[in-house]
Write a protein that holds these residues in place. Sequence first.
Motif, PDB file in Angstrom:
ATOM      1  N   GLU A  56      -8.062   2.396  13.322  1.00  0.00           N
ATOM      2  CA  GLU A  56      -8.433   1.308  12.539  1.00  0.00           C
ATOM      3  C   GLU A  56      -7.091   0.601  12.440  1.00  0.00           C
ATOM      4  OE1 GLU A  56     -10.470   1.672   8.855  1.00  0.00           O
ATOM      5  OE2 GLU A  56     -12.246   2.377   9.743  1.00  0.00           O
ATOM      6  N   ASP A  57      -7.008  -0.864  12.186  1.00  0.00           N
ATOM      7  CA  ASP A  57      -5.747  -1.441  11.857  1.00  0.00           C
ATOM      8  C   ASP A  57      -4.904  -1.028  10.725  1.00  0.00           C
ATOM      9  OD1 ASP A  57      -6.091  -3.145  14.111  1.00  0.00           O
ATOM     10  OD2 ASP A  57      -6.985  -4.827  13.008  1.00  0.00           O
ATOM     11  N   ARG A  58      -3.766  -0.838  10.928  1.00  0.00           N
ATOM     12  CA  ARG A  58      -3.146  -0.252   9.763  1.00  0.00           C
ATOM     13  C   ARG A  58      -2.165  -1.450   9.127  1.00  0.00           C
ATOM     14  NH1 ARG A  58      -1.916   2.155   5.858  1.00  0.00           N
ATOM     15  NH2 ARG A  58      -0.747   4.283   5.489  1.00  0.00           N
ATOM     16  N   THR A  59      -2.868  -2.046   8.171  1.00  0.00           N
ATOM     17  CA  THR A  59      -2.520  -3.540   7.608  1.00  0.00           C
ATOM     18  C   THR A  59      -2.191  -3.395   5.907  1.00  0.00           C
ATOM     19  OG1 THR A  59      -4.919  -4.356   7.425  1.00  0.00           O
ATOM     20  CG2 THR A  59      -3.597  -5.013   9.447  1.00  0.00           C
ATOM     21  N   ARG A  60      -2.802  -2.289   5.523  1.00  0.00           N
ATOM     22  CA  ARG A  60      -2.464  -2.250   3.891  1.00  0.00           C
ATOM     23  C   ARG A  60      -2.069  -0.892   3.732  1.00  0.00           C
ATOM     24  NH1 ARG A  60      -6.822   0.400   1.478  1.00  0.00           N
ATOM     25  NH2 ARG A  60      -8.588   0.732   3.078  1.00  0.00           N
ATOM     26  N   VAL A  61      -1.346  -0.699   2.462  1.00  0.00           N
ATOM     27  CA  VAL A  61      -0.855   0.532   1.914  1.00  0.00           C
ATOM     28  C   VAL A  61      -2.212   1.490   1.804  1.00  0.00           C
ATOM     29  CG1 VAL A  61       0.257   1.803   0.215  1.00  0.00           C
ATOM     30  CG2 VAL A  61       1.142  -0.436   1.263  1.00  0.00           C
ATOM     31  N   ALA A  62      -2.245   2.538   2.260  1.00  0.00           N
ATOM     32  CA  ALA A  62      -3.441   3.241   1.856  1.00  0.00           C
ATOM     33  C   ALA A  62      -2.776   5.105   2.309  1.00  0.00           C
ATOM     34  CB  ALA A  62      -4.580   3.282   2.792  1.00  0.00           C
ATOM     35  N   SER A  63      -3.160   5.872   1.645  1.00  0.00           N
ATOM     36  CA  SER A  63      -3.019   7.287   2.153  1.00  0.00           C
ATOM     37  C   SER A  63      -4.194   7.763   2.641  1.00  0.00           C
ATOM     38  CB  SER A  63      -2.511   8.112   0.936  1.00  0.00           C
ATOM     39  OG  SER A  63      -3.336   8.031  -0.102  1.00  0.00           O
ATOM     40  N   GLU A 194       4.388   4.354   8.543  1.00  0.00           N
ATOM     41  CA  GLU A 194       5.479   4.615   7.999  1.00  0.00           C
ATOM     42  C   GLU A 194       6.189   3.626   7.087  1.00  0.00           C
ATOM     43  OE1 GLU A 194       8.101   6.892  10.550  1.00  0.00           O
ATOM     44  OE2 GLU A 194       6.670   8.397  10.888  1.00  0.00           O
ATOM     45  N   LYS A 195       6.118   2.299   7.946  1.00  0.00           N
ATOM     46  CA  LYS A 195       6.977   1.107   7.229  1.00  0.00           C
ATOM     47  C   LYS A 195       6.112   0.798   5.930  1.00  0.00           C
ATOM     48  CE  LYS A 195       7.699  -3.649   7.948  1.00  0.00           C
ATOM     49  NZ  LYS A 195       7.573  -4.948   8.985  1.00  0.00           N
ATOM     50  N   LEU A 196       4.845   0.630   5.900  1.00  0.00           N
ATOM     51  CA  LEU A 196       3.970   0.379   4.726  1.00  0.00           C
ATOM     52  C   LEU A 196       4.119   1.249   3.552  1.00  0.00           C
ATOM     53  CD1 LEU A 196       0.679  -0.937   6.350  1.00  0.00           C
ATOM     54  CD2 LEU A 196       2.257  -2.021   5.193  1.00  0.00           C
ATOM     55  N   LEU A 197       4.235   2.591   3.829  1.00  0.00           N
ATOM     56  CA  LEU A 197       4.327   3.539   2.939  1.00  0.00           C
ATOM     57  C   LEU A 197       5.791   3.708   2.268  1.00  0.00           C
ATOM     58  CD1 LEU A 197       1.598   6.246   3.715  1.00  0.00           C
ATOM     59  CD2 LEU A 197       1.698   4.522   2.138  1.00  0.00           C
ATOM     60  N   LYS A 198       6.783   3.496   3.092  1.00  0.00           N
ATOM     61  CA  LYS A 198       8.205   3.462   2.803  1.00  0.00           C
ATOM     62  C   LYS A 198       8.482   2.582   1.929  1.00  0.00           C
ATOM     63  CE  LYS A 198      12.878   3.858   4.469  1.00  0.00           C
ATOM     64  NZ  LYS A 198      13.889   3.867   5.575  1.00  0.00           N
ATOM     65  N   GLU A 199       7.897   1.088   2.394  1.00  0.00           N
ATOM     66  CA  GLU A 199       8.185  -0.109   1.416  1.00  0.00           C
ATOM     67  C   GLU A 199       7.482   0.263   0.055  1.00  0.00           C
ATOM     68  OE1 GLU A 199       6.975  -3.426   3.838  1.00  0.00           O
ATOM     69  OE2 GLU A 199       9.196  -3.284   5.018  1.00  0.00           O
ATOM     70  N   SER A 200       6.534   0.763   0.232  1.00  0.00           N
ATOM     71  CA  SER A 200       5.654   0.815  -1.052  1.00  0.00           C
ATOM     72  C   SER A 200       6.038   1.628  -1.893  1.00  0.00           C
ATOM     73  CB  SER A 200       4.070   1.382  -0.956  1.00  0.00           C
ATOM     74  OG  SER A 200       3.242   1.876  -1.997  1.00  0.00           O
ATOM     75  N   ARG A 201       6.741   3.017  -1.458  1.00  0.00           N
ATOM     76  CA  ARG A 201       7.506   3.772  -2.231  1.00  0.00           C
ATOM     77  C   ARG A 201       8.784   3.231  -2.827  1.00  0.00           C
ATOM     78  NH1 ARG A 201       6.294   8.693  -4.744  1.00  0.00           N
ATOM     79  NH2 ARG A 201       8.154  10.183  -4.456  1.00  0.00           N
ATOM     80  N   LYS A 202       9.649   2.375  -2.264  1.00  0.00           N
ATOM     81  CA  LYS A 202      10.672   1.632  -2.786  1.00  0.00           C
ATOM     82  C   LYS A 202      10.112   0.845  -3.954  1.00  0.00           C
ATOM     83  CE  LYS A 202      13.727   1.734   1.187  1.00  0.00           C
ATOM     84  NZ  LYS A 202      14.391   0.877   2.301  1.00  0.00           N
ATOM     85  N   THR A 203       9.179   0.105  -3.797  1.00  0.00           N
ATOM     86  CA  THR A 203       8.689  -0.733  -4.810  1.00  0.00           C
ATOM     87  C   THR A 203       8.186   0.048  -6.133  1.00  0.00           C
ATOM     88  OG1 THR A 203       8.020  -2.311  -3.002  1.00  0.00           O
ATOM     89  CG2 THR A 203       7.020  -2.846  -5.027  1.00  0.00           C
ATOM     90  N   SER A 204       7.589   0.962  -5.949  1.00  0.00           N
ATOM     91  CA  SER A 204       7.193   1.690  -7.034  1.00  0.00           C
ATOM     92  C   SER A 204       8.228   2.208  -7.734  1.00  0.00           C
ATOM     93  CB  SER A 204       6.015   2.907  -6.582  1.00  0.00           C
ATOM     94  OG  SER A 204       6.754   3.728  -5.911  1.00  0.00           O
ATOM     95  N   GLN A 205       9.344   2.673  -7.237  1.00  0.00           N
ATOM     96  CA  GLN A 205      10.628   3.161  -7.542  1.00  0.00           C
ATOM     97  C   GLN A 205      11.518   2.059  -8.275  1.00  0.00           C
ATOM     98  OE1 GLN A 205      12.158   5.539  -4.431  1.00  0.00           O
ATOM     99  NE2 GLN A 205      10.869   7.372  -5.128  1.00  0.00           N
ATOM    100  N   GLY A 206      10.927   0.643  -8.173  1.00  0.00           N
ATOM    101  CA  GLY A 206      11.859  -0.211  -8.711  1.00  0.00           C
ATOM    102  C   GLY A 206      13.049  -0.923  -7.702  1.00  0.00           C
ATOM    103  N   LEU A 207      12.832  -0.472  -6.535  1.00  0.00           N
ATOM    104  CA  LEU A 207      13.837  -1.000  -5.416  1.00  0.00           C
ATOM    105  C   LEU A 207      13.091  -2.010  -4.652  1.00  0.00           C
ATOM    106  CD1 LEU A 207      15.039   2.534  -4.719  1.00  0.00           C
ATOM    107  CD2 LEU A 207      16.241   1.001  -6.194  1.00  0.00           C
ATOM    108  N   CYS A 208      13.748  -3.077  -4.190  1.00  0.00           N
ATOM    109  CA  CYS A 208      13.458  -4.037  -3.230  1.00  0.00           C
ATOM    110  C   CYS A 208      13.607  -3.456  -1.911  1.00  0.00           C
ATOM    111  CB  CYS A 208      13.927  -5.468  -3.541  1.00  0.00           C
ATOM    112  SG  CYS A 208      13.526  -6.044  -5.143  1.00  0.00           S
ATOM    113  N   PRO A 209      12.515  -3.492  -0.937  1.00  0.00           N
ATOM    114  CA  PRO A 209      12.904  -3.199   0.414  1.00  0.00           C
ATOM    115  C   PRO A 209      13.925  -4.040   0.876  1.00  0.00           C
ATOM    116  CG  PRO A 209      10.488  -3.622   0.157  1.00  0.00           C
ATOM    117  CD  PRO A 209      11.432  -4.028  -1.121  1.00  0.00           C
ATOM    118  N   MET A 210      14.850  -3.697   1.866  1.00  0.00           N
ATOM    119  CA  MET A 210      16.028  -4.019   2.497  1.00  0.00           C
ATOM    120  C   MET A 210      15.527  -5.024   3.583  1.00  0.00           C
ATOM    121  SD  MET A 210      19.203  -1.361   2.474  1.00  0.00           S
ATOM    122  CE  MET A 210      20.296  -2.847   3.195  1.00  0.00           C
TER     123      MET A 210
END
Length: 214
Positions: A56-63, A194-210
Amino acid sequence: MANMAARLHQKVAKKNKTSHCKQVTAALQSPVGTIQVCGCEEGIHSIQLQENFIPEDRTRVASFTCEVCESQEEMTAPVKHCMTWLQAYFSEPWTTEKLPLPAFHHPVFEQATFTCSVLKILLSDVKFGEMASYKQLATLAGNSKAVRAVGGAMRSNPVPIIVPCHRVICSNGQIGNYMGGRGNHLKQWLLTHEKLLKESRKTSQGLCPMLPHS
């Protein structure tokens, strides 16, 4: 001539070493289809992805959850270890860097070749959510002109996902081929995952994705 014969004998001996292993095959049902893992008591021989599966299209954050769906017999320790690693990759992939890697038992990792060097550098240097071009990887391996050889090394990779050949792209930003061009849809899915979950992880830690440099 004697040196050539010696190398040939060594190559045949290593091939026979793995072919005589008692191999166990297990299957994992994943978001990218059925993944087959083959290994023995010494380590993993191969990881095979399902070529004809369209995820399925990988368009949203999900595990995702993954389940072992088939095993010919009791799994060896390396196969169990590999299954645990793959399950983590799809459900909480940022945890994989803290997990020990399963042992590999394939001739490609036992030979002092350019292919072996490239695969080991890829495994150690290109982390989750990162990408490298074929040329960059060739440079890291000590020969910036060996771009085609890097492509050949990617095609020879017996353990995809763990040795992340999906993270190697063209210098122009195109994703390039995967599994000989038959798995390009899988490559795009894995990169997006990987891109979605990495950016989500940064945001949840209070970091803005570069943002990428222009």
